[in-house]
Design a protein around this motif. Structure first.
Motif, PDB file in Angstrom:
ATOM      1  N   GLU A  62      41.029   3.442  21.992  1.00  0.00           N
ATOM      2  CA  GLU A  62      40.188   4.546  22.313  1.00  0.00           C
ATOM      3  C   GLU A  62      38.759   4.341  21.468  1.00  0.00           C
ATOM      4  OE1 GLU A  62      40.066   6.853  24.296  1.00  0.00           O
ATOM      5  OE2 GLU A  62      41.891   6.014  25.310  1.00  0.00           O
TER       6      GLU A  62
ATOM      7  N   ALA B  53      41.909   7.290  31.492  1.00  0.00           N
ATOM      8  CA  ALA B  53      40.644   8.106  31.744  1.00  0.00           C
ATOM      9  C   ALA B  53      40.806   9.304  30.747  1.00  0.00           C
ATOM     10  CB  ALA B  53      40.701   8.512  33.256  1.00  0.00           C
TER      11      ALA B  53
ATOM     12  N   VAL C  13      36.266   2.383  23.169  1.00  0.00           N
ATOM     13  CA  VAL C  13      35.751   2.781  24.227  1.00  0.00           C
ATOM     14  C   VAL C  13      34.608   3.779  23.565  1.00  0.00           C
ATOM     15  CG1 VAL C  13      36.029   4.552  26.106  1.00  0.00           C
ATOM     16  CG2 VAL C  13      37.829   2.793  25.649  1.00  0.00           C
TER      17      VAL C  13
ATOM     18  N   SER D 127      26.962   9.986  27.539  1.00  0.00           N
ATOM     19  CA  SER D 127      27.377  10.786  28.743  1.00  0.00           C
ATOM     20  C   SER D 127      28.859  10.287  29.096  1.00  0.00           C
ATOM     21  CB  SER D 127      26.454  10.848  29.784  1.00  0.00           C
ATOM     22  OG  SER D 127      26.638   9.283  30.300  1.00  0.00           O
ATOM     23  N   GLU D 128      29.536  11.181  30.056  1.00  0.00           N
ATOM     24  CA  GLU D 128      30.871  10.685  30.676  1.00  0.00           C
ATOM     25  C   GLU D 128      30.443   9.233  31.441  1.00  0.00           C
ATOM     26  OE1 GLU D 128      34.437  10.048  31.493  1.00  0.00           O
ATOM     27  OE2 GLU D 128      33.766  11.554  30.078  1.00  0.00           O
ATOM     28  N   ASN D 129      29.338   9.127  31.798  1.00  0.00           N
ATOM     29  CA  ASN D 129      29.030   7.832  32.475  1.00  0.00           C
ATOM     30  C   ASN D 129      29.106   6.530  31.612  1.00  0.00           C
ATOM     31  OD1 ASN D 129      28.801   9.085  35.125  1.00  0.00           O
ATOM     32  ND2 ASN D 129      26.522   9.452  34.720  1.00  0.00           N
TER      33      ASN D 129
ATOM     34  N   PHE E  22      30.912   6.658  28.873  1.00  0.00           N
ATOM     35  CA  PHE E  22      32.255   6.429  28.593  1.00  0.00           C
ATOM     36  C   PHE E  22      33.073   5.560  29.722  1.00  0.00           C
ATOM     37  CE2 PHE E  22      31.864   9.764  25.437  1.00  0.00           C
ATOM     38  CZ  PHE E  22      32.501   9.098  24.435  1.00  0.00           C
ATOM     39  N   GLN E  23      32.561   5.831  30.899  1.00  0.00           N
ATOM     40  CA  GLN E  23      33.353   4.942  32.159  1.00  0.00           C
ATOM     41  C   GLN E  23      32.735   3.780  32.356  1.00  0.00           C
ATOM     42  OE1 GLN E  23      35.788   6.286  34.129  1.00  0.00           O
ATOM     43  NE2 GLN E  23      35.740   4.479  35.149  1.00  0.00           N
ATOM     44  N   SER E  24      31.503   3.478  31.884  1.00  0.00           N
ATOM     45  CA  SER E  24      31.058   1.985  31.584  1.00  0.00           C
ATOM     46  C   SER E  24      31.897   1.467  30.627  1.00  0.00           C
ATOM     47  CB  SER E  24      29.608   2.132  31.650  1.00  0.00           C
ATOM     48  OG  SER E  24      28.929   2.649  32.691  1.00  0.00           O
TER      49      SER E  24
ATOM     50  N   ALA F 118      30.705   3.085  24.395  1.00  0.00           N
ATOM     51  CA  ALA F 118      29.660   3.848  24.892  1.00  0.00           C
ATOM     52  C   ALA F 118      28.664   4.252  24.006  1.00  0.00           C
ATOM     53  CB  ALA F 118      30.628   5.359  25.243  1.00  0.00           C
TER      54      ALA F 118
ATOM     55  N   ARG G 124      34.938   1.827  29.658  1.00  0.00           N
ATOM     56  CA  ARG G 124      36.137   1.443  30.314  1.00  0.00           C
ATOM     57  C   ARG G 124      36.037   0.265  31.301  1.00  0.00           C
ATOM     58  NH1 ARG G 124      36.204   7.441  30.384  1.00  0.00           N
ATOM     59  NH2 ARG G 124      37.467   8.159  28.593  1.00  0.00           N
ATOM     60  N   GLU G 125      35.070   0.497  32.041  1.00  0.00           N
ATOM     61  CA  GLU G 125      35.021  -0.691  32.863  1.00  0.00           C
ATOM     62  C   GLU G 125      34.862  -2.017  32.435  1.00  0.00           C
ATOM     63  OE1 GLU G 125      32.012   0.466  35.703  1.00  0.00           O
ATOM     64  OE2 GLU G 125      33.285   2.249  36.535  1.00  0.00           O
TER      65      GLU G 125
END
Length: 557
Positions: free
Chosen positions: A521, A557, A524, A537-539, A541-543, A528, A545-546
């Motif tokens: 975690e 998630a 991540v 941003s949440e984006n 964080f998503q990047s 980020a 994770r990807e």
């Protein structure tokens, strides 16, 4: 492989411990947080020069210690050559005192910095911007090509032959200089030697000559004195011999009365015999003593020769003249000996040069065979890293034998379609240099015996998909080599098997650097931040994770 790294009291580091993964380790953190400081500490561990100004607390010593597992790297010979005990768990330690005194240890045995460097060079390879600059150096390029082509043993044979040739060449030059100097002095030394040889010094007794000439010069006085002495001993009415004979007769008459009288009589008889011998010798000498002007001239002439030679050579006697003569014999004879030595050295040097030329040609042929494969493989890797039009050309010329062989090479490069390849210093930008060096390290990874490779911001000048590919390339390298990479790129951070975060901690009195391994975690969150800054941003964080998912990590998630 580096198992454990401990740094105490160095720069901003009060105390730090790192236990890296056996695969790919990524180190991130803000600029100035202490990543480069950690590399400086590792450099000290590998034998770099120390400076007491780098101590965190100037009242305590700095200690840097690294533990390595070297069981699979066949380094026993290295330890034997340094007269060190070999152990599969090797510990290097460096200590710097507040006074600036430095001490180095290998497995708790004190060693010199040179020994520490020799051992450390076989345990870690630190790639930095300095290596990237070296890539433009011709000798460095040739070393890379030899390593790639597996020619290190062949080159070692050549290097041994070349060193032998250069030694013979130096010996030959020294003898030639000695002969040139000796020839300048040969005529003078030969003249001096001839004088001394003609003097026939070996059986000469200068003191006896001087005594004989004194006797001849005073022959008349000596003959008269000897006659007088003989008269007193045995020829006069009251001569010594007659008086002693009379005394002996008197002692003989009383010898029956006491043994002591008999002993005195015997002693006096002995004296009388000795007196007669002396008288006979005085008489014989007197008869032989005659003046001889011709002999005096002969002796004086001989002594004058000796005196003149002694003054000329500033010595005191004949033995010292003989020493001068023997020295001159050696100097004159050495020219003949040097001529023989010169002939031998010329022959040996020619033979050594022939060996160097033969081995150099063999090395050169093997190098040239490897050039096309090197060019093709390197260009292919560069294409994968976003330079599809890259061309690599190994420019080759044959030169005179040198320490590295008879080859003069230059790696030419262009990243642009249709452009003429140029030397790296002219054709490659900073980012291209970094990618070039990474590709070369990748190509050499299977050909080196280095357990741990450290990359210091090798991803400079790249981003996006290229950074992802660089990360994958390093993951491939990490399958056979432990890697430690300092990076500012999220794509690189996500590629690591372990992720360490360097940060500053502000205290009341000062700032210190710390490092910790991140959980999944935390990775991540850090990635980020690397993508979007302090408030991702949440984006972002998503990047993150990807990116982590791309290397097989599943992050909730």
């Amino acid at each position: 492989m580096l198992v454990d790294l401990r740094i105490q009291n160095y720069a901003l580091i009060e105390q730090l411990e790192l236990r890296p993964s056996a695969l790919l380790n990524i180190i991130t953190g803000e600029t100035g947080a202490g990543k480069s400081i950690m590399l400086g500490a590792i450099g000290l561990l590998l034998g770099n020069r120390a400076d007491s100004k780098m101590l965190f607390d100037t009242q305590r010593k700095c200690v840097i210690e690294g533990q390595f597992n070297i069981s699979n790297y066949q380094l026993q010979d290295i330890f034997d050559s340094e007269d060190l005990d070999y152990d599969a768990q090797c510990i290097l330690r460096r200590e710097i005192s507040p006074s600036g005194k430095s001490r180095a240890f290998v497995n708790d045995t004190p060693v010199t910095l040179e020994t520490l460097r020799n051992i450390g060079a076989n345990l870690m390879d630190i790639h930095s911007q300095h290596d990237t600059l070296l890539l433009g150096d011709a000798v460095f390029q040739l070393n890379l090509l030899d390593l790639y082509a597996g020619l290190v043993p062949t080159r070692a044979h050549y290097s041994n032959a070349y060193r032998q040739y250069r030694k013979l060449e130096a010996d030959l030059k020294m003898v030639e200089d000695q002969i040139a100097q000796a020839n300048k002095e040969l005529d003078y030394h030969s003249f001096l030697l001839n004088e001394l040889e003609e003097a026939r010094l070996d059986d000469e007794d200068q003191e006896a000559l001087e005594q004989e000439i004194k006797q001849l010069e005073h022959a008349e006085e000596i003959k008269y004195k000897l006659t007088q002495a003989l008269h007193s001993l045995s020829e006069s009415e009251y001569c010594a011999a007659g008086s002693m004979k009379e005394a002996a007769t008197l002692l003989g008459q009383i010898s029956p009365y006491a043994d002591s009288f008999k002993v005195l009589k015997e002693r006096l008889d002995s004296c009388l015999i000795e007196l007669h011998d002396i008288a006979d010798e005085v008489e014989a000498t007197e008869r032989r003593t005659e003046g001889d002007p011709a002999r005096i001239d002969e002796l004086q002439s001989r002594l004058n020769v000796l005196y003149n030679l002694q003054r000329k050579h500033q010595v005191r006697d004949v033995p010292e003249l003989i020493a001068v003569r023997n020295d001159l014999r050696q100097k004159v004879g050495s020219v003949l000996n040097l001529d023989k030595e010169l002939t031998r050295l010329r022959k040996d040097t020619e033979g050594a040069l022939a060996t160097v030329t033969r081995q150099g040609s063999k090395l050169s042929d093997n190098r040239k065979k490897a050039f096309p494969k090197f060019e093709k493989e390197l260009a292919g890797l560069l294409a994968e890293l976003g330079m599809p039009h890259s061309r690599i050309v190994v420019q080759h010329n044959t030169g005179l034998p040198a320490a590295s062989g008879i080859d003069v090479v230059s790696i030419l490069f262009t990243a642009n379609k249709g452009a003429q390849p140029q030397t790296l210093s002219k054709a490659a930008s900073g980012g291209e240099f970094s990618r070039l060096m990474l590709c070369i390290k990748y190509m050499l990874a299977d050909k080196t015996a280095l357990p741990t490779i450290v990359f210091d911001e090798i991803d400079t000048g790249i981003s996006g998909e290229i950074a992802v590919k660089v990360g994958r390339m390093m993951q491939q390298m990490a399958k056979k080599h432990q890697l430690v990479a300092i990076s500012h790129l999220p794509q690189m951070a996500a590629a690591g098997d372990a992720h360490y975060f360097v940060y500053k901690e502000d205290r009341a009195d000062r700032t210190v650097s710390r490092i910790r391994e991140l959980t999944t975690e935390e990775r991540v969150r850090e990635i980020a931040h690397m993508i979007a800054g302090a408030k991702p941003s949440e984006n972002a964080f998503q990047s993150a994770r990807e990116l982590l998912a791309m290397r097989g990590e599943i992050v909730a998630a």
